[in-house]
Design a protein around this motif. Structure first.
Motif, PDB file in Angstrom:
ATOM      1  N   ASP A 218       0.832  -1.205   0.000  1.00  0.00           N
ATOM      2  CA  ASP A 218       0.000   0.000   0.000  1.00  0.00           C
ATOM      3  C   ASP A 218       0.867   1.255   0.000  1.00  0.00           C
ATOM      4  O   ASP A 218       0.545   2.250  -0.670  1.00  0.00           O
ATOM      5  N   HIS A 219       1.960   1.224   0.761  1.00  0.00           N
ATOM      6  CA  HIS A 219       2.867   2.366   0.807  1.00  0.00           C
ATOM      7  C   HIS A 219       3.476   2.631  -0.570  1.00  0.00           C
ATOM      8  O   HIS A 219       3.518   3.772  -1.052  1.00  0.00           O
ATOM      9  N   VAL A 220       3.944   1.568  -1.209  1.00  0.00           N
ATOM     10  CA  VAL A 220       4.529   1.713  -2.545  1.00  0.00           C
ATOM     11  C   VAL A 220       3.469   2.211  -3.532  1.00  0.00           C
ATOM     12  O   VAL A 220       3.725   3.104  -4.351  1.00  0.00           O
ATOM     13  N   ALA A 221       2.261   1.654  -3.458  1.00  0.00           N
ATOM     14  CA  ALA A 221       1.187   2.068  -4.360  1.00  0.00           C
ATOM     15  C   ALA A 221       0.846   3.538  -4.169  1.00  0.00           C
ATOM     16  O   ALA A 221       0.564   4.253  -5.149  1.00  0.00           O
ATOM     17  N   ALA A 222       0.876   4.012  -2.927  1.00  0.00           N
ATOM     18  CA  ALA A 222       0.591   5.423  -2.670  1.00  0.00           C
ATOM     19  C   ALA A 222       1.644   6.315  -3.318  1.00  0.00           C
ATOM     20  O   ALA A 222       1.325   7.353  -3.916  1.00  0.00           O
ATOM     21  N   ILE A 223       2.897   5.918  -3.197  1.00  0.00           N
ATOM     22  CA  ILE A 223       3.977   6.694  -3.825  1.00  0.00           C
ATOM     23  C   ILE A 223       3.807   6.714  -5.344  1.00  0.00           C
ATOM     24  O   ILE A 223       3.926   7.760  -5.992  1.00  0.00           O
ATOM     25  N   LEU A 224       3.515   5.554  -5.930  1.00  0.00           N
ATOM     26  CA  LEU A 224       3.375   5.472  -7.384  1.00  0.00           C
ATOM     27  C   LEU A 224       2.167   6.268  -7.875  1.00  0.00           C
ATOM     28  O   LEU A 224       2.224   6.901  -8.946  1.00  0.00           O
ATOM     29  N   THR A 225       1.084   6.236  -7.109  1.00  0.00           N
ATOM     30  CA  THR A 225      -0.103   7.004  -7.493  1.00  0.00           C
ATOM     31  C   THR A 225       0.215   8.490  -7.554  1.00  0.00           C
ATOM     32  O   THR A 225      -0.173   9.199  -8.488  1.00  0.00           O
TER      33      THR A 225
END
Length: 271
Positions: A218-225
């Motif tokens: 989720d943390h990585v996805a937030a950064i990518l978003t």
């Protein structure tokens, strides 16, 4: 939690293992939408499940308790499994290729398979009817005998730790290649994305390592978003557009693979 299908997979696994109550599953689903309905994807499935038939532009439905009934009855077969699918074009792992379920799951970029590998089973795909209603469509579909290789939990955890650093590097690089600036603080935007993920609870039965993998994903996805959104909010150069594709796609692929590992480890009936 990344999707309604992921929520249903992990909470249904906990319920079937006797670690959660039906009301716990329903409460977890309500974090996505206050109203859930269920309908058959075709007349044959409707006859088999006694559910109303849904078609494009025609979305009847029955109460969400029927969703748990379908899952329980399908999982009663010896060897039955719950499998999450998170397909995108070019990555259709776990799908029964050539089926209506596969085509609709690719469009939705999510879905859930229930049944014994190598036999006919059940597929579920959520579809938003409106802002407050999520419709679950039921499919009669083959369950792939070989759904594709999942990484080990340890490998997935290591991959996500590395992905945090790579995603941060990608965010920095995309901001430097974007033309024009943004007054938004990326850290605040990332926190806002994470807050949206954190609305969704995990069952207490989930393995600790799987929980860490999902939280890091989720943390990585937030950064990518944020990395995708911010350069696109201003005019971008050709190099910025190319950097997005080159830098972000492998990281999104890694996130999907890690989430599948963690959800499947959490959804096993023996968990």
């Amino acid at each position: 939690m990344c999707s309604p299908s992921a929520t249903l997979t992990v909470w249904a696994g906990s319920w079937l293992a006797g670690c959660s109550a039906p009301d716990d599953v329903l409460e977890a689903l309500h974090a996505w939408a206050p109203k859930h309905t269920i309908a058959a994807g075709d007349p044959v499935t409707g006859g088999r499940t006694d559910l109303p038939w849904s078609s494009r532009g025609n979305l009847p439905g029955t109460g969400v308790m029927a969703l748990l009934k379908v899952i329980r009855e399908t999982m009663a077969a010896p060897g039955a499994q719950l499998r999450l699918v998170l397909p995108v074009p070019g990555d259709v792992r776990g799908l029964p290729i050539g089926t209506a379920f596969a085509a609709d799951a690719i469009e939705a970029e999510e879905g859930m398979l229930i049944g014994v590998p190598g036999t006919d089973g059940t597929g579920l795909i959520p579809q938003w009817v409106d802002d407050d209603t999520l419709q679950w469509t039921v499919y009669s579909t083959p369950i792939p005998l070989d759904p594709g290789h999942d990484m080990a939990l340890g490998e997935a955890e290591y991959t996500m730790r590395e992905a945090v650093r790579d995603a941060a590097d990608a965010l920095m690089q995309l901001h430097t290649t974007a033309l024009g600036g943004s007054d938004s603080d990326p850290r605040e935007l990332i926190e806002a994305e994470l807050a949206d993920y954190s609305r969704h609870d995990y069952p207490e039965s989930i393995p600790l390592r799987a929980r860490r993998i999902l939280d890091t994903a989720d943390h990585v996805a937030a950064i990518l978003t944020v990395a995708q959104r911010e350069p696109a909010s201003a005019p971008t150069s050709a190099s910025a557009i190319g950097a997005q594709e080159t830098l972000l796609r492998p990281l999104w692929d890694a996130i999907r693979a890690a989430r599948l590992v963690a959800i499947h480890a959490s959804a096993r009936p023996t968990t």
